[in-house]
Design a protein around this motif. Structure first.
Motif, PDB file in Angstrom:
ATOM      1  N   SER A  74       0.895  -1.235  -0.059  1.00 18.84           N
ATOM      2  CA  SER A  74       0.001   0.159   0.095  1.00 18.84           C
ATOM      3  C   SER A  74       0.796   1.246  -0.012  1.00 18.84           C
ATOM      4  O   SER A  74       0.424   2.358  -0.390  1.00 18.84           O
ATOM      5  N   LEU A  75       2.186   1.123   0.465  1.00 16.36           N
ATOM      6  CA  LEU A  75       3.093   2.311   0.409  1.00 16.36           C
ATOM      7  C   LEU A  75       4.482   1.761   0.405  1.00 16.36           C
ATOM      8  O   LEU A  75       4.804   0.743   1.163  1.00 16.36           O
ATOM      9  N   LEU A  76       5.292   2.454  -0.038  1.00 11.46           N
ATOM     10  CA  LEU A  76       6.757   2.050   0.294  1.00 11.46           C
ATOM     11  C   LEU A  76       7.219   3.283   0.959  1.00 11.46           C
ATOM     12  O   LEU A  76       6.999   4.361   0.503  1.00 11.46           O
ATOM     13  N   LYS A  77       7.871   3.152   2.057  1.00 13.50           N
ATOM     14  CA  LYS A  77       8.661   4.200   3.038  1.00 13.50           C
ATOM     15  C   LYS A  77      10.122   4.151   2.675  1.00 13.50           C
ATOM     16  O   LYS A  77      10.664   3.085   2.840  1.00 13.50           O
ATOM     17  N   ILE A  78      10.750   5.242   2.237  1.00 14.16           N
ATOM     18  CA  ILE A  78      12.036   5.233   1.934  1.00 14.16           C
ATOM     19  C   ILE A  78      12.808   6.493   2.839  1.00 14.16           C
ATOM     20  O   ILE A  78      12.182   7.557   2.779  1.00 14.16           O
ATOM     21  N   TRP A  79      13.958   6.467   3.088  1.00 13.45           N
ATOM     22  CA  TRP A  79      14.727   7.349   3.911  1.00 13.45           C
ATOM     23  C   TRP A  79      16.089   7.333   3.015  1.00 13.45           C
ATOM     24  O   TRP A  79      16.725   6.626   2.524  1.00 13.45           O
ATOM     25  N   ASN A  80      16.434   8.889   2.471  1.00  9.59           N
ATOM     26  CA  ASN A  80      17.761   9.070   1.670  1.00  9.59           C
ATOM     27  C   ASN A  80      18.753   9.159   2.599  1.00  9.59           C
ATOM     28  O   ASN A  80      18.716   9.155   3.850  1.00  9.59           O
ATOM     29  N   TYR A  81      20.014   8.835   1.767  1.00 11.34           N
ATOM     30  CA  TYR A  81      21.275   9.114   2.609  1.00 11.34           C
ATOM     31  C   TYR A  81      21.300  10.496   3.232  1.00 11.34           C
ATOM     32  O   TYR A  81      21.203  11.263   2.771  1.00 11.34           O
ATOM     33  N   SER A  82      21.916  10.323   4.762  1.00 11.01           N
ATOM     34  CA  SER A  82      21.758  11.557   5.307  1.00 11.01           C
ATOM     35  C   SER A  82      23.188  11.907   5.911  1.00 11.01           C
ATOM     36  O   SER A  82      23.325  13.077   6.595  1.00 11.01           O
ATOM     37  N   LYS A  83      24.269  11.273   5.800  1.00 11.96           N
ATOM     38  CA  LYS A  83      25.357  11.660   6.259  1.00 11.96           C
ATOM     39  C   LYS A  83      25.995  13.023   5.508  1.00 11.96           C
ATOM     40  O   LYS A  83      26.459  14.069   6.108  1.00 11.96           O
ATOM     41  N   SER A  84      26.007  12.879   4.227  1.00 10.75           N
ATOM     42  CA  SER A  84      26.115  14.035   3.405  1.00 10.75           C
ATOM     43  C   SER A  84      25.144  14.061   2.375  1.00 10.75           C
ATOM     44  O   SER A  84      25.176  13.350   1.321  1.00 10.75           O
ATOM     45  N   PRO A  85      24.112  14.857   2.556  1.00 10.70           N
ATOM     46  CA  PRO A  85      22.709  14.787   1.947  1.00 10.70           C
ATOM     47  C   PRO A  85      22.950  14.814   0.258  1.00 10.70           C
ATOM     48  O   PRO A  85      22.237  14.107  -0.506  1.00 10.70           O
ATOM     49  N   GLY A  86      24.217  15.564  -0.242  1.00 10.73           N
ATOM     50  CA  GLY A  86      24.457  15.735  -1.559  1.00 10.73           C
ATOM     51  C   GLY A  86      24.693  14.163  -2.148  1.00 10.73           C
ATOM     52  O   GLY A  86      24.679  14.087  -3.482  1.00 10.73           O
ATOM     53  N   ARG A  87      25.037  13.191  -1.455  1.00 11.49           N
ATOM     54  CA  ARG A  87      25.340  11.915  -1.912  1.00 11.49           C
ATOM     55  C   ARG A  87      24.205  10.932  -2.261  1.00 11.49           C
ATOM     56  O   ARG A  87      24.084   9.850  -2.773  1.00 11.49           O
ATOM     57  N   GLY A  88      22.979  11.452  -1.781  1.00 20.53           N
ATOM     58  CA  GLY A  88      21.871  10.533  -1.738  1.00 20.53           C
ATOM     59  C   GLY A  88      21.098  10.631  -3.174  1.00 20.53           C
ATOM     60  O   GLY A  88      21.816  11.052  -4.168  1.00 20.53           O
TER      61      GLY A  88
END
Length: 185
Positions: A74-88
């Motif tokens: 019903s949904l996909l939950k994602i978190w992006n790379y956050s150590k250095s956000p430009g790398r996400g």
């Protein structure tokens, strides 16, 4: 109920034939390995709970989740790379059984859906349901990469107009949409 994903069902094909930066000769022992995607620690800047894949311009990194039996999402939950956000991740595609069901942008880590720079802990939601409770709960976690206005409305892009004599709610119960966009009225 959430589908439990374990490291044993994850596969990745990334630049240089690797699954993470830890596979590179000069990064042996790097903790940012594939299994961190499902270790339960999502909103963090701690390397020990992140996955980092080598990136090469023009070459996609592919992540595969191989379910042992059919599942309903019903949904996909994602978190992006956050150590250095430009790398996400900036853009991604989601295929299910080799069929493209979502193509879109990923919110940069450290930004809530409203655009503020605080970590909100909510991740980003990709919806595959019309369930009003889920849509209401996740509305603030659906990301749109262009500036939104106060009158934006969430619509499913594959919703055809209902046939004559059929109510919209009857159509929505037949098959959930596979992607969302925001549309101003």
């Amino acid at each position: 109920r959430p589908v439990q994903i374990t490291p044993s069902v994850l596969r990745a094909q990334c630049a240089h034939g690797t699954s993470s930066v830890g596979d590179l000769d000069d990064c042996q022992g790097d903790p940012r390995t594939l299994d961190k995607l499902v270790d339960g620690v999502n909103d963090t800047t701690d390397d020990r709970h992140m996955w980092l894949a080598p990136y090469e311009r023009g070459e996609p990194n592919n992540l595969f989740i191989m379910f042992e039996e059919p599942v309903t999402l019903s949904l996909l939950k994602i978190w992006n790379y956050s150590k250095s956000p430009g790398r996400g991740v900036r853009e991604f595609q989601l295929c299910i059984d080799d069929v493209l069901v979502y193509k879109g942008h990923v919110r940069q880590a450290g930004r809530s859906a409203g655009g503020d720079k605080s970590l909100d802990g909510a991740g980003q939601s990709i919806l595959f349901t019309h369930d009003r409770r889920v849509v209401a709960r996740e509305r603030s976690n659906v990301y749109c990469h262009y500036k939104q206005s106060e009158v934006d409305e969430m619509v499913f892009i594959d919703d055809p107009p209902p046939p004559a004599g059929v109510t919209r709610s009857a159509v929505l119960e037949q098959r959930p949409g596979t992607s969302v966009v925001h549309r101003a009225e």
